[in-house]
Design a protein around this motif. Structure first.
Motif, mmCIF file in Angstrom:
data_model
loop_
_atom_site.group_PDB
_atom_site.id
_atom_site.type_symbol
_atom_site.label_atom_id
_atom_site.label_comp_id
_atom_site.label_asym_id
_atom_site.label_seq_id
_atom_site.Cartn_x
_atom_site.Cartn_y
_atom_site.Cartn_z
ATOM 1 N N PHE A 104 0.828 -1.064 0.077
ATOM 2 C CA PHE A 104 0.051 0.025 -0.201
ATOM 3 C C PHE A 104 0.854 1.076 0.027
ATOM 4 O O PHE A 104 1.753 1.225 0.829
ATOM 5 C CB PHE A 104 -0.764 0.222 1.232
ATOM 6 C CG PHE A 104 -2.137 -0.973 1.043
ATOM 7 C CD1 PHE A 104 -3.270 -0.931 0.263
ATOM 8 C CD2 PHE A 104 -1.955 -2.293 1.805
ATOM 9 C CE1 PHE A 104 -4.147 -1.804 0.217
ATOM 10 C CE2 PHE A 104 -3.008 -3.118 1.882
ATOM 11 C CZ PHE A 104 -4.090 -3.001 0.752
ATOM 12 N N GLY A 105 0.655 2.056 -0.923
ATOM 13 C CA GLY A 105 1.416 3.331 -1.051
ATOM 14 C C GLY A 105 2.487 3.271 -1.784
ATOM 15 O O GLY A 105 3.180 4.325 -2.193
ATOM 16 N N ALA A 106 2.983 2.115 -1.936
ATOM 17 C CA ALA A 106 4.267 2.136 -3.041
ATOM 18 C C ALA A 106 3.875 2.162 -4.428
ATOM 19 O O ALA A 106 2.906 1.827 -4.839
ATOM 20 C CB ALA A 106 5.001 0.594 -2.403
ATOM 21 N N PRO A 107 4.758 2.464 -5.178
ATOM 22 C CA PRO A 107 4.493 2.440 -6.709
ATOM 23 C C PRO A 107 4.070 1.192 -7.236
ATOM 24 O O PRO A 107 3.357 1.150 -8.436
ATOM 25 C CB PRO A 107 5.820 3.124 -7.401
ATOM 26 C CG PRO A 107 6.760 2.873 -6.205
ATOM 27 C CD PRO A 107 6.217 2.671 -4.793
ATOM 28 N N TYR A 108 4.471 -0.166 -6.445
ATOM 29 C CA TYR A 108 4.205 -1.076 -7.166
ATOM 30 C C TYR A 108 4.239 -2.270 -6.207
ATOM 31 O O TYR A 108 4.381 -2.077 -4.931
ATOM 32 C CB TYR A 108 5.319 -1.667 -8.276
ATOM 33 C CG TYR A 108 5.563 -0.749 -9.379
ATOM 34 C CD1 TYR A 108 4.601 -0.788 -10.486
ATOM 35 C CD2 TYR A 108 6.652 -0.148 -9.275
ATOM 36 C CE1 TYR A 108 4.896 0.079 -11.571
ATOM 37 C CE2 TYR A 108 6.680 1.057 -10.380
ATOM 38 C CZ TYR A 108 6.074 0.960 -11.592
ATOM 39 O OH TYR A 108 6.138 1.701 -12.749
ATOM 40 N N GLY A 109 3.517 -3.628 -6.541
ATOM 41 C CA GLY A 109 3.751 -4.554 -5.488
ATOM 42 C C GLY A 109 5.052 -5.036 -5.216
ATOM 43 O O GLY A 109 6.136 -4.632 -5.845
ATOM 44 N N PRO A 110 5.284 -5.937 -3.961
ATOM 45 C CA PRO A 110 6.784 -6.097 -3.527
ATOM 46 C C PRO A 110 7.463 -6.512 -4.488
ATOM 47 O O PRO A 110 8.718 -6.414 -4.489
ATOM 48 C CB PRO A 110 6.127 -6.892 -2.126
ATOM 49 C CG PRO A 110 4.757 -7.169 -2.236
ATOM 50 C CD PRO A 110 4.133 -6.082 -3.237
ATOM 51 N N VAL A 111 6.985 -7.715 -5.280
ATOM 52 C CA VAL A 111 8.049 -8.446 -5.861
ATOM 53 C C VAL A 111 8.590 -7.390 -7.283
ATOM 54 O O VAL A 111 9.654 -7.593 -7.400
ATOM 55 C CB VAL A 111 7.238 -9.839 -6.562
ATOM 56 C CG1 VAL A 111 8.309 -10.447 -7.455
ATOM 57 C CG2 VAL A 111 6.780 -10.541 -5.512
ATOM 58 N N CYS A 112 7.541 -6.783 -7.597
ATOM 59 C CA CYS A 112 7.721 -5.960 -8.893
ATOM 60 C C CYS A 112 8.703 -4.920 -8.376
ATOM 61 O O CYS A 112 9.717 -4.394 -8.941
ATOM 62 C CB CYS A 112 6.530 -5.118 -9.295
ATOM 63 S SG CYS A 112 6.786 -4.288 -10.890
ATOM 64 N N LEU A 113 8.702 -4.189 -7.098
ATOM 65 C CA LEU A 113 9.647 -3.349 -6.435
ATOM 66 C C LEU A 113 11.018 -3.862 -6.551
ATOM 67 O O LEU A 113 11.967 -3.218 -6.994
ATOM 68 C CB LEU A 113 9.466 -2.975 -5.116
ATOM 69 C CG LEU A 113 7.974 -1.917 -4.940
ATOM 70 C CD1 LEU A 113 7.640 -2.012 -3.405
ATOM 71 C CD2 LEU A 113 8.473 -0.735 -5.306
ATOM 72 N N ASP A 114 11.259 -5.266 -6.181
ATOM 73 C CA ASP A 114 12.538 -6.030 -6.143
ATOM 74 C C ASP A 114 12.835 -6.084 -7.528
ATOM 75 O O ASP A 114 14.116 -5.897 -7.791
ATOM 76 C CB ASP A 114 12.428 -7.341 -5.204
ATOM 77 C CG ASP A 114 12.085 -7.006 -4.054
ATOM 78 O OD1 ASP A 114 12.821 -6.226 -3.393
ATOM 79 O OD2 ASP A 114 11.342 -7.908 -3.450
ATOM 80 N N SER A 134 1.277 2.033 -13.768
ATOM 81 C CA SER A 134 0.944 1.659 -12.428
ATOM 82 C C SER A 134 0.258 -0.104 -12.389
ATOM 83 O O SER A 134 0.091 -0.435 -13.512
ATOM 84 C CB SER A 134 -0.146 2.418 -11.903
ATOM 85 O OG SER A 134 -1.358 2.567 -12.670
ATOM 86 N N PRO A 135 0.347 -0.672 -11.274
ATOM 87 C CA PRO A 135 -0.255 -1.960 -11.577
ATOM 88 C C PRO A 135 -1.428 -2.024 -11.825
ATOM 89 O O PRO A 135 -2.435 -1.380 -11.582
ATOM 90 C CB PRO A 135 -0.141 -2.261 -9.662
ATOM 91 C CG PRO A 135 0.844 -1.284 -9.044
ATOM 92 C CD PRO A 135 0.553 -0.050 -9.830
ATOM 93 N N ARG A 136 -1.604 -3.242 -12.531
ATOM 94 C CA ARG A 136 -2.942 -3.380 -13.108
ATOM 95 C C ARG A 136 -3.554 -4.716 -12.090
ATOM 96 O O ARG A 136 -2.688 -5.484 -11.493
ATOM 97 C CB ARG A 136 -2.718 -4.307 -14.232
ATOM 98 C CG ARG A 136 -2.062 -3.418 -15.440
ATOM 99 C CD ARG A 136 -3.014 -3.826 -16.841
ATOM 100 N NE ARG A 136 -2.712 -2.612 -17.713
ATOM 101 C CZ ARG A 136 -3.455 -1.483 -17.659
ATOM 102 N NH1 ARG A 136 -4.319 -1.381 -16.753
ATOM 103 N NH2 ARG A 136 -3.047 -0.601 -18.469
ATOM 104 N N PHE A 137 -4.778 -4.563 -11.692
ATOM 105 C CA PHE A 137 -5.522 -5.304 -10.995
ATOM 106 C C PHE A 137 -6.200 -6.390 -11.765
ATOM 107 O O PHE A 137 -7.078 -6.100 -12.622
ATOM 108 C CB PHE A 137 -6.591 -4.606 -9.949
ATOM 109 C CG PHE A 137 -5.677 -3.844 -9.121
ATOM 110 C CD1 PHE A 137 -5.305 -4.139 -7.581
ATOM 111 C CD2 PHE A 137 -5.241 -2.311 -9.309
ATOM 112 C CE1 PHE A 137 -4.741 -3.376 -6.903
ATOM 113 C CE2 PHE A 137 -4.805 -1.812 -8.406
ATOM 114 C CZ PHE A 137 -4.301 -2.038 -7.148
ATOM 115 N N ILE A 138 -5.904 -7.708 -11.413
ATOM 116 C CA ILE A 138 -6.208 -8.782 -12.263
ATOM 117 C C ILE A 138 -7.454 -9.534 -11.671
ATOM 118 O O ILE A 138 -7.103 -9.975 -10.268
ATOM 119 C CB ILE A 138 -5.162 -9.760 -12.607
ATOM 120 C CG1 ILE A 138 -4.177 -9.058 -13.493
ATOM 121 C CG2 ILE A 138 -5.766 -11.145 -13.202
ATOM 122 C CD1 ILE A 138 -4.530 -8.197 -14.493
ATOM 123 N N GLY A 139 -8.627 -9.792 -12.216
ATOM 124 C CA GLY A 139 -9.698 -10.396 -11.703
ATOM 125 C C GLY A 139 -10.278 -9.925 -10.797
ATOM 126 O O GLY A 139 -11.185 -10.514 -9.899
#
Ligand code: SF4
Ligand code: SF4
Lengths: 407, 96
Positions: free
Chosen positions: A324-334, A385-390
């Motif tokens: 939350f609040g980060a530009p991407y999800g955790p794995v993507c940030l890495d 920005s991240p896409r939300f799937i499903g």
């Protein structure tokens, strides 16, 4: 070796029976309950020598495990979701004291709203707590990783706690074919546990957890960071030894059809299996797609990620958690941070948040992700920005993408 | 205090592996008040020695002889527990 039909939970319990830890302290929480239920049966039936401590909360479960480990014995526990959240304070203590505890985490969503199903929000939050994190794709890997984890944790150059994860219900409650090693083979592999320092060794008294102020705390944290580096260096040796006893070779990351792939989709856990299936199908249709599964998430396999992505034109990263609040999800940030500063820093990376609270991720969803990534490859237009799937309300984008694909 | 060690010279996990090494860790600089003994009032009952949480009451031959100011933190417990008839310890501001 024998083949058994086991759920992921039962497979880890079976590994624990073979490891025969001196102390297990646990508190039940869905979907981990079945794991400890099974292990408690082993204790009750006298199949292990374990002192089983039934505590009143997960904070106490990990505290008792820390106490046992500091005392000088092999100690394990298991949890999920809110249980892991309640352990938070002690997670850092276990890592800071450099105690080689192995804990199974059956991944589950975090409240609120309350939900018992699988996603990675629980362990992702603990990704910087100093624990090694190994993700499992199926029951076999959960079993194998648990055995490997004991050796990794107790490696004299590492001495860090390890979380072995599996997706709640999808792996923990699904019965699969699991190859189980002989007890003797496992016991020889893990060997005797002989810690250098034991709290109960009265001949050689030591103090665990004393006050550590401005003059030394930082040095101890620097040493802890180095232990993670050592883990990154030495886990492959343990994996290689495990291959010799099992015939199953594990890497930090598992590439699938990646050599000539234009589009590579990165994932962790059970979704990696679904993605491999979709890769096979799309390859039959002539699309050059591939997959990269991250098995070792902490320490992050930075060199391997770069190595396997070097031929790709576009990358998708699947995150089963929101930072939350980060530009991407955790794995993507890495992934983005390891590509940064290399010659691949311009590689388009698209982040997909999916499967929260156990929401199904179906082959069709993954197929559409590959199609979108292929479109990104052709157009060069990268979603920022991240896409939300499903998730309902986000369908339109895929509808538009679908129309662009010639069948 | 011995020379500060580098991070790779330290025992794992912040452990203290040398028993009794706290004696090397000087805590006397934390004091605001320090205990001062009036020998003429002291009857060597050693109640202060029993109560001092920092083992900082110096005793020689069964006699209270003063304080280990390297480790005394100035908590004032010794002055408090010294029996009313004696009241041999007073707490004074550190810089006085
Ligand atoms: S002031 Fe406190 S620490 Fe110092 S000698 Fe008295 S009791 Fe001990
Ligand atoms: S408690 Fe008072 S009287 Fe007794 S030994 Fe200490 S200073 Fe002397």
């Amino acid at each position: 070796m024998k083949v058994m039909a086991l759920t992921g939970n039962e497979a880890v319990a079976e590994a624990m029976r073979q490891i025969n830890p001196d102390v297990v302290a646990a508190y039940p929480i869905t979907p981990q309950t079945e794991l400890m239920h099974k292990f408690a049966e082993f204790v009750a039936d006298g199949l292990v020598d374990t002192e089983m401590v039934l505590v009143e909360s997960e904070h106490s479960a990990l505290s008792a495990t820390v106490g046992a480990s500091a005392a000088g014995v092999r100690a394990m526990t298991a949890t999920s979701s809110q249980g892991l959240a309640l352990m938070w304070e002690i997670l850092y203590i276990a890592a800071g004291l450099r105690l080689p505890i192995v804990m199974a985490v059956v991944n589950r969503a975090l409240s609120a709203p309350i939900n018992i199903h699988g996603d990675h929000s629980d362990t992702m939050g603990a990704r910087d707590s100093g624990w090694i994190q190994i993700f499992s794709e199926n029951a076999q890997e959960a079993y194998d990783n648990t055995i490997i984890a004991v050796r990794v944790a107790e490696h004299p150059e590492v001495l860090l706690p390890v979380m072995v994860t599996m997706d709640g219900f999808i792996i923990s409650h699904t019965m699969e074919r699991v190859e189980v090693l002989d007890d003797e083979v496992v016991r020889n592999f893990i060997g005797e546990y002989n810690p250098r320092y034991k709290l109960l060794d009265v001949e050689n008294p030591v103090t665990f957890g004393p006050l550590d102020l401005q003059d030394y705390y930082f040095e101890h944290k620097r040493a802890q960071a180095e232990a993670m580096e050592n883990a990154y260096r030495f886990i492959k040796e343990v994996d290689e030894e495990f291959y010799k006893i099992s015939g199953r070779r594990y890497q930090y990351v598992e590439p699938y059809e990646i050599d000539d792939a234009d589009v590579v989709l990165i994932s962790l856990g059970s979704t990696a299996g679904t993605i491999k299936d979709v890769v096979d199908n799309l390859r039959l249709k002539g699309m050059r797609v591939g997959a990269l599964k991250i098995r070792l998430y902490r320490p992050f396999p930075r060199d391997e990620v770069i190595e396997y992505l070097s031929n790709a034109s576009v990358i998708g990263v699947m995150d089963r958690a929101i930072a939350f609040g980060a530009p991407y999800g955790p794995v993507c940030l890495d992934v983005k941070s390891v590509l940064q500063g290399t010659k691949f820093s311009e590689l388009p990376v698209v982040n997909y948040i999916y499967g929260l609270g156990g929401r199904d991720i179906r082959p069709g969803d993954i197929e559409r992700i590959f199609i979108e990534l292929d479109k990104v490859r052709i157009s060069g237009e990268v979603p920022k920005s991240p896409r939300f799937i499903g998730v309902r309300g986000e369908e339109d984008y895929f509808e538009k993408v679908k129309r662009l694909v010639k069948n | 205090m011995s020379e500060l060690k580098k991070w790779y010279e330290l025992p794992v996990g912040g452990l203290i592996i040398e028993p009794g090494s706290a004696v090397k860790y000087k805590t006397g600089s934390w004091r605001t008040f320090k205990p001062v003994l009036d020998r003429s009032k002291c009857n060597d009952c050693l109640i202060c020695w029993i109560y001092c949480p920092d083992n900082s009451i110096l005793v020689n031959d069964g006699k209270m002889v003063g304080f280990d100011y390297d480790h005394c933190k100035g908590c004032g417990i010794c002055a408090e527990v010294c029996p009313d008839k004696a009241k041999a310890i007073s707490m004074v501001l550190e810089h006085q």
